[in-house]
Design a protein around this motif. Structure first.
Motif, PDB file in Angstrom:
ATOM      1  N   ILE A  33       0.911  -1.242   0.066  1.00 37.11           N
ATOM      2  CA  ILE A  33       0.089   0.061  -0.008  1.00 37.11           C
ATOM      3  C   ILE A  33       0.988   1.262   0.128  1.00 37.11           C
ATOM      4  N   ILE A  34       1.949   1.320   0.665  1.00 38.17           N
ATOM      5  CA  ILE A  34       2.824   2.610   0.926  1.00 38.17           C
ATOM      6  C   ILE A  34       3.399   2.561  -0.352  1.00 38.17           C
ATOM      7  N   PHE A  35       3.901   1.344  -1.084  1.00 37.73           N
ATOM      8  CA  PHE A  35       4.494   1.621  -2.560  1.00 37.73           C
ATOM      9  C   PHE A  35       3.646   2.416  -3.355  1.00 37.73           C
ATOM     10  N   GLY A  36       2.290   1.698  -3.485  1.00 37.58           N
ATOM     11  CA  GLY A  36       1.194   2.201  -4.411  1.00 37.58           C
ATOM     12  C   GLY A  36       1.055   3.851  -4.118  1.00 37.58           C
ATOM     13  N   GLY A  37       0.645   4.101  -3.075  1.00 41.53           N
ATOM     14  CA  GLY A  37       0.594   5.666  -2.732  1.00 41.53           C
ATOM     15  C   GLY A  37       1.925   6.543  -3.013  1.00 41.53           C
ATOM     16  N   ALA A  38       2.995   6.045  -2.716  1.00 39.91           N
ATOM     17  CA  ALA A  38       4.197   6.914  -2.832  1.00 39.91           C
ATOM     18  C   ALA A  38       4.325   6.977  -4.545  1.00 39.91           C
ATOM     19  N   LEU A  39       4.279   5.693  -5.120  1.00 45.40           N
ATOM     20  CA  LEU A  39       4.412   5.810  -6.473  1.00 45.40           C
ATOM     21  C   LEU A  39       3.683   6.724  -7.287  1.00 45.40           C
ATOM     22  N   LEU A  40       2.338   6.877  -6.741  1.00 43.62           N
ATOM     23  CA  LEU A  40       1.454   7.923  -7.267  1.00 43.62           C
ATOM     24  C   LEU A  40       1.720   9.301  -7.268  1.00 43.62           C
ATOM     25  N   LEU A  41       2.042   9.670  -5.880  1.00 40.53           N
ATOM     26  CA  LEU A  41       2.426  10.817  -5.487  1.00 40.53           C
ATOM     27  C   LEU A  41       3.875  11.453  -6.157  1.00 40.53           C
TER      28      LEU A  41
END
Length: 107
Positions: A33-41
């Motif tokens: 989840i952290i990966f996905g959020g940080a990637l998008l931002l």
């Protein structure tokens, strides 16, 4: 403002790269989840910064910040071996990122 966004996006690149490694192939939920959020931002910030900063400079700075922080974090907390040569090379990378900022401002 674009440079602040770019620096924050580069920092988030290190976050998503580290989280990707910790996700163990997306088998662990929170790192995934952290990966996905940080990637998008991170990508969104890079795109915004590229409105005012040339693509070559923006991308090189983004990658440089992300790489330097990822390696530094891994050496400090992730069990990656540390050596004087690695530290010198990371400092060289940081120096190149700063140089790109200085060159961009002078043109």
């Amino acid at each position: 403002m674009s440079w602040i966004i770019l620096i924050a996006s580069g920092t988030l690149e290190a976050v998503w790269a580290t989280a990707l490694g910790k996700s163990e192939g997306f088998t662990k939920i929170w790192p995934s989840i952290i990966f996905g959020g940080a990637l998008l931002l991170s990508m969104g910030g890079l795109a915004l910064a590229m409105r005012d900063i040339p693509i070559g400079t923006a991308y090189a700075v983004w990658v440089g910040i992300g790489a330097a922080l990822t390696v530094t974090w891994a050496m400090a907390f992730g069990g990656e071996p540390t050596s004087l040569l690695k530290v010198v090379l990371i400092l060289g990378l940081v120096g190149c990122v700063i140089g790109l900022k200085l060159v961009d401002d002078s043109h």
